[in-house]
Motif scaffolding. Structure first.
Motif, PDB file in Angstrom:
ATOM      1  N   LEU A  93     -85.203 -18.981  31.880  1.00  9.30           N
ATOM      2  CA  LEU A  93     -84.345 -19.766  30.914  1.00  9.30           C
ATOM      3  C   LEU A  93     -84.431 -20.717  31.435  1.00  9.30           C
ATOM      4  O   LEU A  93     -83.655 -22.146  31.459  1.00  9.30           O
ATOM      5  CB  LEU A  93     -82.414 -19.877  31.872  1.00  9.30           C
ATOM      6  N   SER A  94     -85.977 -21.493  30.346  1.00  9.04           N
ATOM      7  CA  SER A  94     -86.299 -22.341  31.039  1.00  9.04           C
ATOM      8  C   SER A  94     -86.629 -23.563  29.360  1.00  9.04           C
ATOM      9  O   SER A  94     -86.316 -24.877  29.501  1.00  9.04           O
ATOM     10  CB  SER A  94     -88.468 -22.807  30.878  1.00  9.04           C
ATOM     11  N   TYR A  95     -86.427 -22.855  28.703  1.00 11.74           N
ATOM     12  CA  TYR A  95     -85.259 -23.424  27.402  1.00 11.74           C
ATOM     13  C   TYR A  95     -84.415 -24.455  27.173  1.00 11.74           C
ATOM     14  O   TYR A  95     -83.375 -23.121  27.674  1.00 11.74           O
ATOM     15  CB  TYR A  95     -86.358 -22.872  26.604  1.00 11.74           C
ATOM     16  N   SER A  96     -84.147 -25.021  26.383  1.00 12.16           N
ATOM     17  CA  SER A  96     -82.719 -25.408  25.905  1.00 12.16           C
ATOM     18  C   SER A  96     -82.681 -24.507  24.644  1.00 12.16           C
ATOM     19  O   SER A  96     -83.639 -24.410  24.077  1.00 12.16           O
ATOM     20  CB  SER A  96     -82.687 -27.243  26.253  1.00 12.16           C
ATOM     21  N   GLY A  97     -81.492 -24.528  23.706  1.00 13.60           N
ATOM     22  CA  GLY A  97     -81.470 -24.138  22.756  1.00 13.60           C
ATOM     23  C   GLY A  97     -82.109 -25.078  21.995  1.00 13.60           C
ATOM     24  O   GLY A  97     -83.392 -24.740  20.667  1.00 13.60           O
ATOM     25  N   ARG A  98     -82.284 -26.747  21.708  1.00 18.21           N
ATOM     26  CA  ARG A  98     -83.466 -27.647  20.812  1.00 18.21           C
ATOM     27  C   ARG A  98     -84.447 -27.107  20.845  1.00 18.21           C
ATOM     28  O   ARG A  98     -85.595 -26.878  20.213  1.00 18.21           O
ATOM     29  CB  ARG A  98     -82.815 -28.150  20.908  1.00 18.21           C
ATOM     30  N   GLU A  99     -84.767 -26.531  22.467  1.00 18.29           N
ATOM     31  CA  GLU A  99     -87.021 -26.457  22.647  1.00 18.29           C
ATOM     32  C   GLU A  99     -86.885 -24.972  22.111  1.00 18.29           C
ATOM     33  O   GLU A  99     -87.733 -25.240  21.307  1.00 18.29           O
ATOM     34  CB  GLU A  99     -86.521 -26.881  24.140  1.00 18.29           C
ATOM     35  N   LEU A 100     -85.894 -24.304  22.336  1.00 19.41           N
ATOM     36  CA  LEU A 100     -86.144 -22.707  22.003  1.00 19.41           C
ATOM     37  C   LEU A 100     -86.310 -23.008  20.548  1.00 19.41           C
ATOM     38  O   LEU A 100     -87.296 -22.378  19.872  1.00 19.41           O
ATOM     39  CB  LEU A 100     -85.238 -22.006  22.481  1.00 19.41           C
ATOM     40  N   PHE A 101     -85.642 -23.565  18.869  1.00 25.02           N
ATOM     41  CA  PHE A 101     -85.334 -23.942  17.358  1.00 25.02           C
ATOM     42  C   PHE A 101     -86.817 -24.990  17.698  1.00 25.02           C
ATOM     43  O   PHE A 101     -87.527 -23.877  16.845  1.00 25.02           O
ATOM     44  CB  PHE A 101     -84.863 -24.696  17.400  1.00 25.02           C
ATOM     45  N   ASN A 102     -87.164 -25.468  18.382  1.00 22.01           N
ATOM     46  CA  ASN A 102     -88.746 -25.816  18.040  1.00 22.01           C
ATOM     47  C   ASN A 102     -90.045 -25.877  18.053  1.00 22.01           C
ATOM     48  O   ASN A 102     -90.914 -25.655  17.365  1.00 22.01           O
ATOM     49  CB  ASN A 102     -88.817 -27.851  18.700  1.00 22.01           C
ATOM     50  N   GLU A 103     -89.989 -24.737  19.440  1.00 19.63           N
ATOM     51  CA  GLU A 103     -90.500 -23.838  19.524  1.00 19.63           C
ATOM     52  C   GLU A 103     -91.561 -22.974  18.422  1.00 19.63           C
ATOM     53  O   GLU A 103     -92.206 -22.537  17.996  1.00 19.63           O
ATOM     54  CB  GLU A 103     -90.710 -22.917  20.940  1.00 19.63           C
ATOM     55  N   LEU A 104     -89.733 -22.162  18.462  1.00 22.09           N
ATOM     56  CA  LEU A 104     -90.051 -20.972  17.519  1.00 22.09           C
ATOM     57  C   LEU A 104     -90.143 -21.647  15.963  1.00 22.09           C
ATOM     58  O   LEU A 104     -91.446 -20.287  14.887  1.00 22.09           O
ATOM     59  CB  LEU A 104     -88.923 -20.399  17.885  1.00 22.09           C
ATOM     60  N   ARG A 105     -89.677 -22.769  15.656  1.00 21.09           N
ATOM     61  CA  ARG A 105     -89.975 -23.168  14.195  1.00 21.09           C
ATOM     62  C   ARG A 105     -91.870 -23.572  13.829  1.00 21.09           C
ATOM     63  O   ARG A 105     -91.703 -23.528  13.026  1.00 21.09           O
ATOM     64  CB  ARG A 105     -89.522 -24.632  14.030  1.00 21.09           C
ATOM     65  N   SER A 106     -92.242 -23.818  15.162  1.00 24.84           N
ATOM     66  CA  SER A 106     -93.528 -24.027  15.351  1.00 24.84           C
ATOM     67  C   SER A 106     -94.307 -22.807  15.320  1.00 24.84           C
ATOM     68  O   SER A 106     -95.369 -23.305  14.003  1.00 24.84           O
ATOM     69  CB  SER A 106     -93.715 -25.053  16.088  1.00 24.84           C
ATOM     70  N   LEU A 107     -94.117 -21.520  15.563  1.00 24.61           N
ATOM     71  CA  LEU A 107     -94.135 -20.745  15.801  1.00 24.61           C
ATOM     72  C   LEU A 107     -94.647 -20.349  14.101  1.00 24.61           C
ATOM     73  O   LEU A 107     -95.704 -19.335  13.289  1.00 24.61           O
ATOM     74  CB  LEU A 107     -94.380 -19.789  16.700  1.00 24.61           C
ATOM     75  N   GLN A 108     -93.426 -20.015  13.595  1.00 22.08           N
ATOM     76  CA  GLN A 108     -93.192 -19.068  12.326  1.00 22.08           C
ATOM     77  C   GLN A 108     -93.998 -19.998  10.958  1.00 22.08           C
ATOM     78  O   GLN A 108     -94.615 -19.416  10.183  1.00 22.08           O
ATOM     79  CB  GLN A 108     -91.948 -19.806  12.006  1.00 22.08           C
TER      80      GLN A 108
END
Length: 408
Positions: free
Chosen positions: A382-397
């Motif tokens: 649970l280290s991510y916030s929703g915004r951090e997770l969104f940015n990380e996944l969008r970058s990997l995408q």
């Protein structure tokens, strides 16, 4: 005194709805409100006009730009790469008015700042009490504790219709209770519908105030009375109509292509960010389960909101009690609340139910497989916030799609 109210539907529509309003202000409808009301939300349009004239020395009437508020959000990143928690506010693209006005104009800025802050919207729905009876009920497709969902058909398209009926468990239990107490009267029977109907009304009001692509769309509703004993849609007390989706088994998500699963994960991360920063505050979904999500055009949408709330646990109210100021997830006690609890709980449940299926590392291309594994580990802690997770996944995408194009 009058106040300018922005419209979310094109000029010329909703003529009947707005026929009782008192005049216009250069194409923007004016609603008559007492100036001394305690919740007077916007500055008077005439006050703003006076300010404009004083600053510019103009004496002509105030022009307004076409398509005012051309969308303050669309969920786009700011210059620093982060999305504002207020970026989900949607502003009408259909407001038509006379003349033009620069976005730097003081009057424009005053109006739009007030609009963004209060987020006043008037949704345009397909169904209301005048036409909701045109929906043909086909069959029951869902049955909860307090609501039933039916498959409806309108002009050849399927919709979902929610109602409170006498067949629901809460209502049946209430009926049994009043029979045992020998107080079975029409008045006591009607009270059995009160709480289930209130939950349906809460869901309607939530969807009036919040909006996200991963929330099932409300297509309309009709509220005639609190009485819900009749199952005839033309006279039922409260009826809500939603877009229709398909139920799915969460384990089947692993059978989808990695591109689709990654896109769904990106959307759900954005949804978690929205719940944390919604216009109603940080919202929690207490009842995360498979049956509360549907497929709509390959997007995963949540369909049940009657238990959603913005209450975070209290703390620090009893200093003499040991550990009274401690919060779950090692959160700090701020303002006598465990701030962040709702967001962490949503992330935990979303990970358990959906992310573990969507982000199974071995099913992704080599170029991002390791990174996806690291994301999964961070989700477990649970280290991510929703915004951090969104940015990380969008970058990997973006990395994965660029690599795919390179080798195609």
């Amino acid at each position: 005194m009058y106040v300018a109210m922005f419209r979310v539907c094109p000029i010329g529509s909703y003529s009947e709805d707005y026929s009782s309003l008192n005049g216009r202000f250069n194409g923007i409808r004016l609603q008559n409100l007492p100036r001394d009301t305690s919740s007077y939300p916007l500055e008077s349009a005439y006050q703003l006009l006076a300010k404009h004239k004083q600053r510019s020395g103009q004496t002509n009437s105030l022009p307004f730009q076409e398509n005012i508020g051309e969308s303050f959000s669309n969920n786009q990143p700011n210059n620093d790469g982060k999305r504002s928690p207020h970026n989900h506010v949607q502003i009408s693209r259909d407001l038509k008015a006379e003349g033009t006005l620069s976005k730097n104009n003081d009057v424009y800025n005053d109006l739009t700042r007030n609009w963004k802050h209060f987020n006043i919207q008037r949704p345009r729905y397909l169904f209301n009490c005048s036409n909701i009876h045109d929906i043909k009920i086909k069959k029951k497709i869902g049955h909860g504790v307090s609501k039933q969902t039916f498959l409806g058909e309108y002009n050849g398209e399927h919709v979902a219709v929610k109602m409170v009926t006498r067949h629901l468990r809460d209502v049946r239990d209430c009926f049994d209770d009043i029979k045992q107490r020998n107080v079975d009267t029409p008045q006591t029977r009607s009270k059995c519908f009160a709480i289930p109907t209130m939950k349906l009304m809460k869901e309607i009001l939530f969807l009036e105030q919040i909006n996200h692509p991963n929330l099932v769309s409300l297509l309309g509703y009709c509220v005639r009375s609190e009485e819900s004993d009749s199952t005839d849609i033309s006279e039922h007390g409260v009826v809500a109509v939603y877009e229709h989706g398909q139920r799915f088994v969460v384990d089947s998500l692993q059978l989808e292509s990695w591109q689709l699963r990654l896109q769904q994960a990106v959307e759900l991360a954005d949804f978690l960010d929205y719940l944390e920063n919604s216009p109603l505050g940080s919202l929690i979904v207490p009842d995360f389960k498979e049956g509360h999500f549907l497929f709509v055009d390959y997007s995963i949408k949540m369909i049940d909101l009657d238990d959603v709330n913005n209450i975070e646990p209290q703390c620090g109210l009893h200093p003499k009690i040991v550990d009274d100021d401690k919060c779950e997830y090692d959160l700090k006690c701020l303002r006598a609340q465990c701030i962040g609890f709702n967001a962490k709980t949503n992330m935990k449940h979303m990970n358990r139910l959906l992310f573990k299926r969507l982000l199974f590392p071995l099913t992704f291309p080599d170029v991002i497989m390791k990174n996806i594994g690291q994301v999964s580990a961070q989700l477990d802690s649970l280290s991510y916030s929703g915004r951090e997770l969104f940015n990380e996944l969008r970058s990997l995408q973006n990395i994965a799609l660029a690599n795919l194009r390179k080798h195609s």
